[in-house]
Design a protein around this motif. Structure first.
Motif, mmCIF file in Angstrom:
data_model
loop_
_atom_site.group_PDB
_atom_site.id
_atom_site.type_symbol
_atom_site.label_atom_id
_atom_site.label_comp_id
_atom_site.label_asym_id
_atom_site.label_seq_id
_atom_site.Cartn_x
_atom_site.Cartn_y
_atom_site.Cartn_z
ATOM 1 N N ARG A 80 0.827 -1.206 0.000
ATOM 2 C CA ARG A 80 0.000 0.000 0.000
ATOM 3 C C ARG A 80 0.865 1.262 0.000
ATOM 4 O O ARG A 80 0.566 2.237 -0.689
ATOM 5 C CB ARG A 80 -0.921 0.010 1.216
ATOM 6 C CG ARG A 80 -2.035 -1.010 1.150
ATOM 7 C CD ARG A 80 -2.746 -1.103 2.499
ATOM 8 N NE ARG A 80 -3.701 -2.155 2.541
ATOM 9 C CZ ARG A 80 -5.001 -1.978 2.787
ATOM 10 N NH1 ARG A 80 -5.474 -0.770 3.017
ATOM 11 N NH2 ARG A 80 -5.819 -3.008 2.811
ATOM 12 N N ALA A 81 1.928 1.252 0.794
ATOM 13 C CA ALA A 81 2.827 2.408 0.846
ATOM 14 C C ALA A 81 3.521 2.610 -0.497
ATOM 15 O O ALA A 81 3.659 3.748 -0.967
ATOM 16 C CB ALA A 81 3.850 2.233 1.965
ATOM 17 N N LEU A 82 3.947 1.524 -1.125
ATOM 18 C CA LEU A 82 4.593 1.646 -2.434
ATOM 19 C C LEU A 82 3.627 2.196 -3.478
ATOM 20 O O LEU A 82 3.993 3.060 -4.281
ATOM 21 C CB LEU A 82 5.145 0.297 -2.890
ATOM 22 C CG LEU A 82 6.382 -0.199 -2.174
ATOM 23 C CD1 LEU A 82 6.742 -1.604 -2.638
ATOM 24 C CD2 LEU A 82 7.546 0.743 -2.381
ATOM 25 N N VAL A 83 2.393 1.694 -3.460
ATOM 26 C CA VAL A 83 1.394 2.193 -4.409
ATOM 27 C C VAL A 83 1.164 3.686 -4.167
ATOM 28 O O VAL A 83 1.116 4.478 -5.114
ATOM 29 C CB VAL A 83 0.078 1.390 -4.293
ATOM 30 C CG1 VAL A 83 -1.048 2.061 -5.077
ATOM 31 C CG2 VAL A 83 0.294 -0.038 -4.788
ATOM 32 N N GLY A 84 1.069 4.085 -2.905
ATOM 33 C CA GLY A 84 0.909 5.506 -2.592
ATOM 34 C C GLY A 84 2.095 6.328 -3.029
ATOM 35 O O GLY A 84 1.956 7.456 -3.504
ATOM 36 N N SER A 85 3.280 5.745 -2.908
ATOM 37 C CA SER A 85 4.502 6.447 -3.288
ATOM 38 C C SER A 85 4.601 6.626 -4.800
ATOM 39 O O SER A 85 4.911 7.721 -5.279
ATOM 40 C CB SER A 85 5.714 5.678 -2.773
ATOM 41 O OG SER A 85 6.904 6.260 -3.225
ATOM 42 N N VAL A 86 4.352 5.567 -5.564
ATOM 43 C CA VAL A 86 4.488 5.677 -7.020
ATOM 44 C C VAL A 86 3.346 6.464 -7.636
ATOM 45 O O VAL A 86 3.483 6.980 -8.738
ATOM 46 C CB VAL A 86 4.642 4.294 -7.711
ATOM 47 C CG1 VAL A 86 5.874 3.577 -7.230
ATOM 48 C CG2 VAL A 86 3.403 3.442 -7.550
ATOM 49 N N ALA A 87 2.231 6.569 -6.918
ATOM 50 C CA ALA A 87 1.115 7.371 -7.419
ATOM 51 C C ALA A 87 1.414 8.866 -7.287
ATOM 52 O O ALA A 87 0.787 9.682 -7.954
ATOM 53 C CB ALA A 87 -0.166 7.022 -6.661
ATOM 54 N N GLY A 88 2.373 9.227 -6.443
ATOM 55 C CA GLY A 88 2.743 10.628 -6.268
ATOM 56 C C GLY A 88 3.670 11.100 -7.364
ATOM 57 O O GLY A 88 3.939 10.394 -8.330
ATOM 58 N N ASP A 89 4.191 12.297 -7.187
ATOM 59 C CA ASP A 89 5.053 12.871 -8.218
ATOM 60 C C ASP A 89 6.538 12.767 -7.875
ATOM 61 O O ASP A 89 7.367 13.307 -8.584
ATOM 62 C CB ASP A 89 4.669 14.329 -8.486
ATOM 63 C CG ASP A 89 4.797 15.193 -7.243
ATOM 64 O OD1 ASP A 89 5.078 14.662 -6.154
ATOM 65 O OD2 ASP A 89 4.623 16.422 -7.366
ATOM 66 N N GLY A 90 6.866 12.050 -6.799
ATOM 67 C CA GLY A 90 8.262 11.899 -6.401
ATOM 68 C C GLY A 90 8.985 10.859 -7.234
ATOM 69 O O GLY A 90 8.373 10.158 -8.044
ATOM 70 N N PRO A 91 10.291 10.751 -7.047
ATOM 71 C CA PRO A 91 11.061 9.767 -7.802
ATOM 72 C C PRO A 91 10.681 8.341 -7.424
ATOM 73 O O PRO A 91 10.265 8.069 -6.306
ATOM 74 C CB PRO A 91 12.513 10.065 -7.419
ATOM 75 C CG PRO A 91 12.467 10.946 -6.235
ATOM 76 C CD PRO A 91 11.108 11.553 -6.158
ATOM 77 N N ASP A 92 10.817 7.451 -8.374
ATOM 78 C CA ASP A 92 10.512 6.032 -8.195
ATOM 79 C C ASP A 92 11.834 5.293 -8.005
ATOM 80 O O ASP A 92 12.536 4.997 -8.957
ATOM 81 C CB ASP A 92 9.766 5.533 -9.430
ATOM 82 C CG ASP A 92 9.260 4.123 -9.285
ATOM 83 O OD1 ASP A 92 9.262 3.592 -8.152
ATOM 84 O OD2 ASP A 92 8.868 3.535 -10.305
ATOM 85 N N LEU A 93 12.199 5.012 -6.752
ATOM 86 C CA LEU A 93 13.475 4.380 -6.448
ATOM 87 C C LEU A 93 13.371 2.862 -6.498
ATOM 88 O O LEU A 93 12.320 2.294 -6.179
ATOM 89 C CB LEU A 93 13.949 4.797 -5.051
ATOM 90 C CG LEU A 93 14.171 6.285 -4.813
ATOM 91 C CD1 LEU A 93 14.655 6.525 -3.384
ATOM 92 C CD2 LEU A 93 15.142 6.867 -5.810
ATOM 93 N N THR A 94 14.476 2.218 -6.870
ATOM 94 C CA THR A 94 14.534 0.759 -6.811
ATOM 95 C C THR A 94 14.604 0.331 -5.346
ATOM 96 O O THR A 94 14.858 1.157 -4.452
ATOM 97 C CB THR A 94 15.786 0.225 -7.531
ATOM 98 O OG1 THR A 94 16.955 0.649 -6.804
ATOM 99 C CG2 THR A 94 15.861 0.695 -8.977
#
Length: 116
Positions: free
Chosen positions: A16-30
């Motif tokens: 859920r946190a990852l989905v929330g993170s990638v849905a934002g405009d921040g960088p997508d880190l490995t």
């Protein structure tokens, strides 16, 4: 609570946190970059390439490649250690601190959504 249910809930929280993170405009880190990022921001400095490689159990070139990307994103910066020119010091940045804080906020919000 059964152990497998607890693990499942932990993984669901992370998802859920990852989905929330990638849905934002921040960088997508490995995953590797994220582990490095959280190590730099959540453990006491100083951080060196050599020390981070040892702590994460990877080689120095692996750390350097991750730092190259993270540096381009403004999440960390590097400088040569004045006392020992062989060492490279990894420094936190405002952008990196905001990124970690935002990720923490997402994680807390998603944890509140989990069934009790």
């Amino acid at each position: 609570m059964p152990k497998d249910l607890t693990a499942h809930m932990g993984l669901d929280l992370w998802r859920r946190a990852l989905v929330g993170s990638v849905a934002g405009d921040g960088p997508d880190l490995t995953a590797r970059q994220m582990a490095l990022m959280l190590t730099v921001y959540l453990t006491p400095p100083p951080h060196t390439v050599r020390g981070l490689a040892a702590r994460l159990g990877v080689t120095k070139p692996v750390i350097t490649r991750a730092l190259d990307t993270m540096g381009k994103l403004g999440l960390v910066s590097r400088r040569r250690d004045e006392r020992d020119k062989r060492n490279v010091i990894i420094q936190r940045t405002v952008a990196g601190a905001l990124y970690v804080e935002r990720l923490g906020d997402i994680l807390v919000a998603k944890a509140r959504e989990l069934p009790r």
